[in-house]
Design a protein around this motif. Sequence first.
Motif, PDB file in Angstrom:
ATOM      1  N   UNK A   1      23.983  -5.692  18.445  1.00 38.98           N
ATOM      2  CA  UNK A   1      23.880  -4.587  17.509  1.00 38.98           C
ATOM      3  C   UNK A   1      22.502  -4.597  16.854  1.00 38.98           C
ATOM      4  N   UNK A   2      21.884  -3.444  16.753  1.00 34.83           N
ATOM      5  CA  UNK A   2      20.562  -3.323  16.157  1.00 34.83           C
ATOM      6  C   UNK A   2      20.641  -3.540  14.645  1.00 34.83           C
ATOM      7  N   UNK A   3      19.752  -4.353  14.136  1.00 34.23           N
ATOM      8  CA  UNK A   3      19.693  -4.612  12.700  1.00 34.23           C
ATOM      9  C   UNK A   3      18.908  -3.507  11.995  1.00 34.23           C
ATOM     10  N   UNK A   4      19.276  -3.268  10.755  1.00 32.11           N
ATOM     11  CA  UNK A   4      18.533  -2.308   9.938  1.00 32.11           C
ATOM     12  C   UNK A   4      17.532  -3.068   9.071  1.00 32.11           C
ATOM     13  N   UNK A   5      16.341  -2.511   8.956  1.00 29.90           N
ATOM     14  CA  UNK A   5      15.296  -3.110   8.128  1.00 29.90           C
ATOM     15  C   UNK A   5      14.804  -2.061   7.145  1.00 29.90           C
ATOM     16  N   UNK A   6      14.860  -2.384   5.849  1.00 25.53           N
ATOM     17  CA  UNK A   6      14.365  -1.462   4.832  1.00 25.53           C
ATOM     18  C   UNK A   6      12.844  -1.475   4.826  1.00 25.53           C
ATOM     19  N   UNK A   7      12.245  -0.296   4.701  1.00 25.30           N
ATOM     20  CA  UNK A   7      10.791  -0.125   4.668  1.00 25.30           C
ATOM     21  C   UNK A   7      10.429   0.537   3.345  1.00 25.30           C
ATOM     22  N   UNK A   8       9.412   0.005   2.684  1.00 29.86           N
ATOM     23  CA  UNK A   8       8.942   0.576   1.424  1.00 29.86           C
ATOM     24  C   UNK A   8       7.428   0.694   1.448  1.00 29.86           C
ATOM     25  N   UNK A   9       6.880   1.811   0.960  1.00 32.61           N
ATOM     26  CA  UNK A   9       5.422   1.912   0.846  1.00 32.61           C
ATOM     27  C   UNK A   9       4.934   1.055  -0.315  1.00 32.61           C
ATOM     28  N   UNK A  10       3.685   0.660  -0.259  1.00 33.77           N
ATOM     29  CA  UNK A  10       3.086  -0.131  -1.340  1.00 33.77           C
ATOM     30  C   UNK A  10       3.151   0.634  -2.655  1.00 33.77           C
ATOM     31  N   UNK A  11       3.381  -0.070  -3.730  1.00 31.06           N
ATOM     32  CA  UNK A  11       3.336   0.453  -5.097  1.00 31.06           C
ATOM     33  C   UNK A  11       4.438   1.440  -5.457  1.00 31.06           C
ATOM     34  N   UNK A  12       5.470   1.596  -4.616  1.00 33.33           N
ATOM     35  CA  UNK A  12       6.531   2.539  -4.960  1.00 33.33           C
ATOM     36  C   UNK A  12       7.919   1.914  -4.870  1.00 33.33           C
ATOM     37  N   UNK A  13       7.992   0.620  -4.608  1.00 33.84           N
ATOM     38  CA  UNK A  13       9.279  -0.039  -4.430  1.00 33.84           C
ATOM     39  C   UNK A  13      10.176   0.114  -5.659  1.00 33.84           C
ATOM     40  N   UNK A  14       9.630   0.000  -6.862  1.00 30.38           N
ATOM     41  CA  UNK A  14      10.427   0.079  -8.087  1.00 30.38           C
ATOM     42  C   UNK A  14      11.119   1.433  -8.225  1.00 30.38           C
ATOM     43  N   UNK A  15      10.460   2.498  -7.811  1.00 29.96           N
ATOM     44  CA  UNK A  15      11.052   3.835  -7.887  1.00 29.96           C
ATOM     45  C   UNK A  15      12.318   3.897  -7.037  1.00 29.96           C
ATOM     46  N   UNK A  16      12.275   3.359  -5.831  1.00 24.69           N
ATOM     47  CA  UNK A  16      13.437   3.378  -4.953  1.00 24.69           C
ATOM     48  C   UNK A  16      14.530   2.451  -5.473  1.00 24.69           C
ATOM     49  N   UNK A  17      14.129   1.300  -5.986  1.00 28.39           N
ATOM     50  CA  UNK A  17      15.104   0.362  -6.514  1.00 28.39           C
ATOM     51  C   UNK A  17      15.836   0.952  -7.715  1.00 28.39           C
ATOM     52  N   UNK A  18      15.118   1.674  -8.552  1.00 28.72           N
ATOM     53  CA  UNK A  18      15.729   2.288  -9.731  1.00 28.72           C
ATOM     54  C   UNK A  18      16.812   3.289  -9.349  1.00 28.72           C
ATOM     55  N   UNK A  19      16.652   3.934  -8.191  1.00 24.05           N
ATOM     56  CA  UNK A  19      17.608   4.948  -7.756  1.00 24.05           C
ATOM     57  C   UNK A  19      18.554   4.448  -6.661  1.00 24.05           C
ATOM     58  N   UNK A  20      18.385   3.203  -6.225  1.00 23.55           N
ATOM     59  CA  UNK A  20      19.317   2.582  -5.297  1.00 23.55           C
ATOM     60  C   UNK A  20      19.290   3.081  -3.862  1.00 23.55           C
TER      61      UNK A  20
ATOM     62  N   UNK B   1       1.737  13.104   1.166  1.00 25.84           N
ATOM     63  CA  UNK B   1       1.055  11.830   0.922  1.00 25.84           C
ATOM     64  C   UNK B   1       2.072  10.690   0.834  1.00 25.84           C
ATOM     65  N   UNK B   2       3.172  10.933   0.111  1.00 22.35           N
ATOM     66  CA  UNK B   2       4.213   9.911  -0.013  1.00 22.35           C
ATOM     67  C   UNK B   2       4.873   9.641   1.330  1.00 22.35           C
ATOM     68  N   UNK B   3       5.059  10.684   2.119  1.00 21.63           N
ATOM     69  CA  UNK B   3       5.597  10.512   3.473  1.00 21.63           C
ATOM     70  C   UNK B   3       4.640   9.681   4.316  1.00 21.63           C
ATOM     71  N   UNK B   4       3.359  10.000   4.261  1.00 24.34           N
ATOM     72  CA  UNK B   4       2.350   9.251   5.030  1.00 24.34           C
ATOM     73  C   UNK B   4       2.403   7.761   4.672  1.00 24.34           C
ATOM     74  N   UNK B   5       2.491   7.457   3.376  1.00 22.95           N
ATOM     75  CA  UNK B   5       2.519   6.054   2.941  1.00 22.95           C
ATOM     76  C   UNK B   5       3.751   5.332   3.481  1.00 22.95           C
ATOM     77  N   UNK B   6       4.883   6.012   3.509  1.00 19.85           N
ATOM     78  CA  UNK B   6       6.108   5.410   4.041  1.00 19.85           C
ATOM     79  C   UNK B   6       5.998   5.202   5.546  1.00 19.85           C
TER      80      UNK B   6
END
Length: 132
Positions: A1-20, A58-63
């Motif tokens: 089974x293929x594993x899932x890996x979370x990807x985060x752009x630099x300097x924006x991880x906290x924003x995603x973590x805040x919203x889960x 721009x945010x899409x490009x960073x991701x």
Amino acid sequence: MTQREAIFPANRHALYEAHGYSAAIRSGDLLFVSGQVGSRPDGTPEPDFGRQVELAFDNLRATLEAAGCSFADLVDVTTFHTDPENQFETIMAVKNRLFSAPPYPNWTAIGVNWLAGFDFEIKVIARIPEAA
């Protein structure tokens, strides 16, 4: 089974973590990117619509870059618009600049009435290059 890996752009991880949620999930050679919006560094919506669209891309490009991808790797694009008829020209100007030559990705545009204070959102699926 293929594993899932979370990807985060630099300097924006906290924003995603805040919203889960993750900015993107890598599964095999595919990258599933969550909807990207035109947020300022503090996470609030950019009030100028043209600039909001630019920031969303721009945010899409960073991701994408965080996963070793670029716009050339996009397979499927879905965009959400709060006022498609009046926003279309602005969005197309950005789209045509970024995707200036075939092959173009699939693209579905959806009119919505709420995007948490934003007026544009872009969600994509990309194929991850073998070298990434």
